[in-house]
Design a protein around this motif. Structure first.
Motif, PDB file in Angstrom:
ATOM      1  N   ILE A 128       0.840  -1.200   0.000  1.00  0.00           N
ATOM      2  CA  ILE A 128       0.000   0.000   0.000  1.00  0.00           C
ATOM      3  C   ILE A 128       0.873   1.247   0.000  1.00  0.00           C
ATOM      4  O   ILE A 128       2.027   1.216   0.436  1.00  0.00           O
ATOM      5  CB  ILE A 128      -0.984   0.025   1.187  1.00  0.00           C
ATOM      6  N   GLY A 129       0.298   2.352  -0.493  1.00  0.00           N
ATOM      7  CA  GLY A 129       1.044   3.595  -0.596  1.00  0.00           C
ATOM      8  C   GLY A 129       0.703   4.568   0.521  1.00  0.00           C
ATOM      9  O   GLY A 129      -0.179   4.314   1.349  1.00  0.00           O
ATOM     10  N   LYS A 130       1.389   5.695   0.537  1.00  0.00           N
ATOM     11  CA  LYS A 130       1.150   6.713   1.566  1.00  0.00           C
ATOM     12  C   LYS A 130      -0.277   7.246   1.508  1.00  0.00           C
ATOM     13  O   LYS A 130      -0.843   7.643   2.529  1.00  0.00           O
ATOM     14  CB  LYS A 130       2.158   7.850   1.414  1.00  0.00           C
ATOM     15  N   ASP A 131      -0.858   7.262   0.314  1.00  0.00           N
ATOM     16  CA  ASP A 131      -2.235   7.740   0.172  1.00  0.00           C
ATOM     17  C   ASP A 131      -3.248   6.767   0.772  1.00  0.00           C
ATOM     18  O   ASP A 131      -4.415   7.112   0.933  1.00  0.00           O
ATOM     19  CB  ASP A 131      -2.576   7.978  -1.303  1.00  0.00           C
ATOM     20  N   ASP A 132      -2.804   5.553   1.076  1.00  0.00           N
ATOM     21  CA  ASP A 132      -3.683   4.546   1.680  1.00  0.00           C
ATOM     22  C   ASP A 132      -3.685   4.635   3.200  1.00  0.00           C
ATOM     23  O   ASP A 132      -4.327   3.833   3.870  1.00  0.00           O
ATOM     24  CB  ASP A 132      -3.245   3.137   1.270  1.00  0.00           C
ATOM     25  N   LEU A 133      -2.954   5.601   3.754  1.00  0.00           N
ATOM     26  CA  LEU A 133      -2.873   5.778   5.196  1.00  0.00           C
ATOM     27  C   LEU A 133      -3.304   7.193   5.572  1.00  0.00           C
ATOM     28  O   LEU A 133      -3.020   8.150   4.854  1.00  0.00           O
ATOM     29  CB  LEU A 133      -1.445   5.551   5.698  1.00  0.00           C
ATOM     30  N   ALA A 134      -3.991   7.303   6.698  1.00  0.00           N
ATOM     31  CA  ALA A 134      -4.322   8.611   7.272  1.00  0.00           C
ATOM     32  C   ALA A 134      -3.674   8.680   8.649  1.00  0.00           C
ATOM     33  O   ALA A 134      -3.631   7.686   9.380  1.00  0.00           O
ATOM     34  CB  ALA A 134      -5.831   8.792   7.388  1.00  0.00           C
ATOM     35  N   ILE A 135      -3.157   9.841   9.000  1.00  0.00           N
ATOM     36  CA  ILE A 135      -2.472  10.007  10.279  1.00  0.00           C
ATOM     37  C   ILE A 135      -3.472  10.376  11.368  1.00  0.00           C
ATOM     38  O   ILE A 135      -4.210  11.349  11.251  1.00  0.00           O
ATOM     39  CB  ILE A 135      -1.386  11.091  10.177  1.00  0.00           C
ATOM     40  N   ILE A 136      -3.508   9.556  12.420  1.00  0.00           N
ATOM     41  CA  ILE A 136      -4.272   9.896  13.607  1.00  0.00           C
ATOM     42  C   ILE A 136      -3.376  10.655  14.581  1.00  0.00           C
ATOM     43  O   ILE A 136      -3.787  11.618  15.219  1.00  0.00           O
ATOM     44  CB  ILE A 136      -4.820   8.626  14.297  1.00  0.00           C
ATOM     45  N   HIS A 137      -2.121  10.202  14.678  1.00  0.00           N
ATOM     46  CA  HIS A 137      -1.124  10.886  15.515  1.00  0.00           C
ATOM     47  C   HIS A 137       0.242  10.617  14.907  1.00  0.00           C
ATOM     48  O   HIS A 137       0.614   9.463  14.681  1.00  0.00           O
ATOM     49  CB  HIS A 137      -1.185  10.350  16.953  1.00  0.00           C
ATOM     50  N   SER A 138       0.994  11.685  14.637  1.00  0.00           N
ATOM     51  CA  SER A 138       2.280  11.513  13.954  1.00  0.00           C
ATOM     52  C   SER A 138       3.318  10.845  14.853  1.00  0.00           C
ATOM     53  O   SER A 138       4.120  10.034  14.405  1.00  0.00           O
ATOM     54  CB  SER A 138       2.804  12.867  13.468  1.00  0.00           C
ATOM     55  N   GLY A 139       3.310  11.154  16.139  1.00  0.00           N
ATOM     56  CA  GLY A 139       4.217  10.502  17.068  1.00  0.00           C
ATOM     57  C   GLY A 139       5.673  10.733  16.725  1.00  0.00           C
ATOM     58  O   GLY A 139       6.036  11.637  15.980  1.00  0.00           O
ATOM     59  N   GLU A 140       6.528   9.902  17.280  1.00  0.00           N
ATOM     60  CA  GLU A 140       7.965   9.971  17.022  1.00  0.00           C
ATOM     61  C   GLU A 140       8.376   8.726  16.263  1.00  0.00           C
ATOM     62  O   GLU A 140       8.326   7.619  16.788  1.00  0.00           O
ATOM     63  CB  GLU A 140       8.744  10.064  18.339  1.00  0.00           C
ATOM     64  N   GLN A 141       8.745   8.895  14.997  1.00  0.00           N
ATOM     65  CA  GLN A 141       9.101   7.756  14.161  1.00  0.00           C
ATOM     66  C   GLN A 141      10.370   7.077  14.684  1.00  0.00           C
ATOM     67  O   GLN A 141      11.409   7.725  14.849  1.00  0.00           O
ATOM     68  CB  GLN A 141       9.307   8.205  12.710  1.00  0.00           C
ATOM     69  N   LYS A 142      10.275   5.780  14.985  1.00  0.00           N
ATOM     70  CA  LYS A 142      11.435   5.034  15.462  1.00  0.00           C
ATOM     71  C   LYS A 142      11.262   3.571  15.093  1.00  0.00           C
ATOM     72  O   LYS A 142      10.146   3.101  14.847  1.00  0.00           O
ATOM     73  CB  LYS A 142      11.593   5.183  16.970  1.00  0.00           C
ATOM     74  N   LYS A 143      12.358   2.832  15.056  1.00  0.00           N
ATOM     75  CA  LYS A 143      12.285   1.399  14.802  1.00  0.00           C
ATOM     76  C   LYS A 143      11.771   0.708  16.058  1.00  0.00           C
ATOM     77  O   LYS A 143      12.142   1.055  17.171  1.00  0.00           O
ATOM     78  CB  LYS A 143      13.655   0.845  14.421  1.00  0.00           C
ATOM     79  N   GLY A 144      10.922  -0.274  15.867  1.00  0.00           N
ATOM     80  CA  GLY A 144      10.354  -1.002  16.990  1.00  0.00           C
ATOM     81  C   GLY A 144       9.172  -1.807  16.509  1.00  0.00           C
ATOM     82  O   GLY A 144       8.722  -1.659  15.360  1.00  0.00           O
ATOM     83  N   ASN A 145       8.658  -2.669  17.351  1.00  0.00           N
ATOM     84  CA  ASN A 145       7.515  -3.497  16.971  1.00  0.00           C
ATOM     85  C   ASN A 145       6.332  -2.637  16.555  1.00  0.00           C
ATOM     86  O   ASN A 145       6.193  -1.483  16.974  1.00  0.00           O
ATOM     87  CB  ASN A 145       7.101  -4.402  18.139  1.00  0.00           C
ATOM     88  N   LEU A 146       5.454  -3.225  15.738  1.00  0.00           N
ATOM     89  CA  LEU A 146       4.227  -2.571  15.292  1.00  0.00           C
ATOM     90  C   LEU A 146       3.020  -3.384  15.751  1.00  0.00           C
ATOM     91  O   LEU A 146       3.119  -4.590  15.961  1.00  0.00           O
ATOM     92  CB  LEU A 146       4.197  -2.455  13.760  1.00  0.00           C
TER      93      LEU A 146
END
Length: 342
Positions: A128-146
Motif C-alpha cells: 500500500i502507498g502513503k495515500d492509503d494511510l491517514a495520520i491519527i497521531h504523527s508521534g515519534e518515528q522510530k524502529k520497533g515493533n508494530l
C-alpha cells in the motif's frame, strides 16, 4: 509504497507466477488474481461474495474459478478471520472450516497457504502507498515493533516483530481477551452484557455488533431516548452503520454517546495491545469500521484514552498511529505472502 521492510524472503529472486489471494471475513469473501511483477504483485481481477450466502469456502472458490479464471493458479493464499493451526481453521464468525492440505489435493493447486486475516493485513503493508494511510497521531518515528487493531464484523489484532532488519508479522487472537471494566458505567455495561453472554470479550464491544450492544445498553438501561425515525431505520439498515452515521452528524444524543464509548473502548484495547507488544514503532488501525468513522478517531477522545496509563504515558504519547484506508489490505497481503514467503 510506504517502504516498510517486511520479511519477504522470496522477493529478491521471485519467479513468474499467478497468485489467487483470498480474504475471508464474516461478512464478505474477496478473491483476487495477482501476477508477480518483480518485487511486487499486480491485481488482475477481483470479485467479492457475501460470505453467509454460501455453505463453504469450496462453494465460493468453485464459483470464482468457473466465472473468472480459465486455469489453475500456481498459488492459493487465503487470509481467514480465525485461528490457523497446522494448516486448518474453523472461522470465528462463520460456519466454515478450511484444510489447506485437502484444498491442495482436491483443486490440484501446487501451493496453498492459510494465514490469519490480520497477519495478511500486516503483509499488506508491503503493497500500500502513503495515500492509503491517514495520520491519527504523527508521534515519534522510530524502529520497533508494530501493532494492528482491526474492528469489523469481529475484532482482529496482530503484531509485527522488528528483528533489527525486517518486520515479521504474526497473528494473535487478542480480540477475544476479556473486557476489563474501568468506570462505574463500564461496570453497568458489564452486568448488562453478562446477562446475555459470558465471558465478555473486547470483540463483544469493539465490532459492528458491539456498537449496537453499546447503543441498546444506553437505551434500555440508561434510559436514553430512541426517536421513531431511528427505530424505523434499524428495521431496514445495518444498525452499526445507522448509529455511526447518525453520531457523526450529531442527530441523536444516544448515537453520539454510543460512538463515544465505542471509540473509548477501541482506544483502551489499542493501548493494551501496544503495551503488550511494546509496539513503539507504531499502531495501525484497520478493518471495516475505522475508515468509516475517521472523523471520530481524529478527535481528541481517541488520543486521550489511548495515552491514559499510570506509568507508561511517556511511551504511549510517542507511538505513531495510522489508519489503513485501503479496504484491500488483507487481500494484497495474502498475495504478497503467497508470492514471496515460501
Amino acid at each position: 509504497m510506504i517502504n516498510l521492510p517486511l520479511y519477504l524472503p522470496g522477493r529478491v529472486q521471485s519467479k513468474a507466477a499467478n497468485i489467487l489471494a483470498v480474504d475471508i471475513g464474516g461478512t464478505k469473501t474477496s478473491l483476487g488474481l495477482f501476477a508477480i511483477a518483480g518485487a511486487d504483485v499486480n491485481l488482475i481481477q477481483e470479485e467479492t461474495y457475501p460470505s453467509k450466502n454460501y455453505s463453504s469456502f469450496n462453494d465460493v472458490l468453485d464459483k470464482y474459478l468457473q466465472e473468472h479464471v480459465s486455469f489453475i493458479p500456481d498459488v492459493l493464499s487465503i487470509g481467514v478471520a480465525g485461528p490457523v493451526v497446522n494448516g486448518n481453521v474453523q472461522l470465528t464468525n462463520l460456519s466454515w472450516s478450511i484444510d489447506a492440505n485437502l484444498l491442495q489435493q482436491e483443486k490440484g493447486i501446487a501451493k496453498v497457504f492459510l494465514l490469519n486475516d490480520l497477519e495478511a493485513t500486516a503483509y499488506g503493508l508491503a503493497g500500500i502507498g502513503k495515500d492509503d494511510l491517514a495520520i491519527i497521531h504523527s508521534g515519534e518515528q522510530k524502529k520497533g515493533n508494530l501493532a494492528i487493531l482491526a474492528p469489523g464484523t469481529g475484532l482482529g489484532e496482530a503484531g509485527l516483530f522488528w528483528d533489527g532488519s525486517f518486520y515479521r508479522p504474526f497473528a494473535t487472537e487478542g480480540g477475544h481477551s476479556e473486557f476489563s471494566p474501568r468506570t462505574d458505567l463500564d461496570i453497568e455495561l458489564f452486568h448488562y452484557l453478562r446477562n446475555k453472554t459470558s465471558p465478555i470479550s473486547w470483540e463483544h464491544l469493539i465490532s459492528g455488533e458491539g456498537i449496537y450492544r453499546i447503543y441498546t445498553f444506553l437505551r434500555d438501561v440508561r434510559g436514553y431516548k430512541e426517536p421513531t425515525w431511528l427505530e424505523e431505520k434499524f428495521k431496514t439498515e445495518n444498525p452499526a452503520a445507522v448509529i455511526s452515521h447518525t453520531a457523526m452528524r450529531q442527530l441523536n444524543e444516544t448515537c453520539v454517546k454510543a460512538m463515544q464509548l465505542f471509540v473509548t473502548y477501541m482506544a483502551r484495547e489499542a493501548t493494551s495491545l501496544v503495551l503488550k507488544l511494546k509496539a513503539t514503532g507504531g499502531l495501525f488501525l484497520g478493518g471495516g469500521i475505522p475508515p468509516k468513522i475517521y472523523p471520530l478517531l481524529r478527535d481528541e477522545l481517541f488520543r486521550q484514552q489511548f495515552t491514559q496509563s499510570d506509568r507508561m504515558e511517556p511511551l504511549l504519547k510517542d507511538v505513531p498511529i495510522h489508519l489503513i484506508l485501503n479496504s484491500k489490505a488483507a487481500l494484497i497481503g495474502a498475495a504478497y505472502y503467497g508470492a514471496f514467503c515460501d
